[in-house]
Design a protein around this motif. Structure first.
Motif: not given
Ligand code: GTP
Length: 238
Positions: A20, A22, A27-28, A30
């Motif tokens: 995502g 990051g 990225h949870q 995402t």
């Protein structure tokens, strides 16, 4: 409603897609969004095998330039794909679809070991199958894995989810003159040395007449759109 062209496909999700905004790891939000996009295809009745890359955690090629032997680096990358597959498996199950991770390398305490007939059995039972650990060998990419597994499980196409909306003559992020292709042959992709997949993956796809559809995962609902024959994508076929 347009009838889906495919009964079974292999979706290749790049590891980087899971980062995502990051720069590393998962990225949870995402991950959850990609899982929902995959789950949305359920309404079309298409069976999904999924190969996830590992580049958000580890890139074998990069560390090998820094002193770790290439083979060791590749094996570390293989382990990264297992981590990503387990994360996506959880996200898919949270979103309401049964999913099974199968690893090319035996790690029975962690997940099932890949076996073609069992993978097909899961698919016919409506489960999504995450094919982890690459081919189990160094020197092969997860793109090659995607084409290999697609051929093995009898998928009709590889859907390659990337961060651009198709195949370009050069990297569209760095070259404003890059041309987007609507259609290409495997041979053209190899001859023009297009970087969207490595030559091994294209050659295997050419031999097996496996179409590869390249599209952007950043657009919500993109996987379903591709399966419906809509949306922006490039088809690489024989
Ligand atoms: P069907 O018989 O096709 O319905 O398959 P099933 O997967 O439900 O049956 P099975 O009893 O084989 O698996 C039950 C659970 O154990 C599932 O969550 C599998 O993913 C898991 N499982 C099966 N084999 C292994 C393995 O070798 N290692 C690990 N860690 N889990 C496994």
């Amino acid at each position: 409603m347009a009838k889906p062209t495919y009964q079974r496909v292999l979706v290749k999700v790049s590891g980087e897609a899971l980062m995502g905004p990051g720069g590393f790891g998962i990225h949870q939000p995402t991950l959850d969004r990609i899982a929902l996009d995959l789950v949305a295809t359920k309404t079309l009745g298409v069976e999904l095998g999924i190969v996830v890359g590992g580049g958000n955690i580890f890139r074998g090629m990069t560390v090998s330039q820094q002193g770790i032997p290439r083979v060791t680096g590749d094996m570390m990358g293989i382990l990264a794909t297992v981590m990503n597959a387990l994360a996506l498996e959880s996200a898919l199950e949270k979103a309401g679809v049964e999913a099974r991770t199968m690893s090319a390398l035996a790690m029975p305490e962690i997940c099932e070991t890949y076996e073609r007939r069992r993978a097909v059995r899961h698919l016919t039972k409506g489960r999504m199958v995450l094919l982890a650990a690459g081919t189990g060998n160094p020197f092969f990419t997860t793109d090659t894995t995607a084409v290999l597994r697609a051929a093995e499980i009898g998928a009709q196409a590889v859907l390659k989810a990337t961060d651009v909306d198709g195949v370009y003559s050069a990297d569209p992020k760095t070259d404003s003159k890059a041309q987007r292709y609507e259609r290409l042959t495997h041979q053209e992709a190899i001859e023009r040395q297009l970087k969207v997949m490595d030559a091994t993956a294209f050659a295997l796809a050419r031999e097996n007449r496996m179409p590869i559809i390249v599209f952007s995962i950043l657009a919500k609902g993109a996987i379903e759109a591709v399966l419906r024959g809509e949306g922006r994508s490039t088809t690489v076929s024989g």
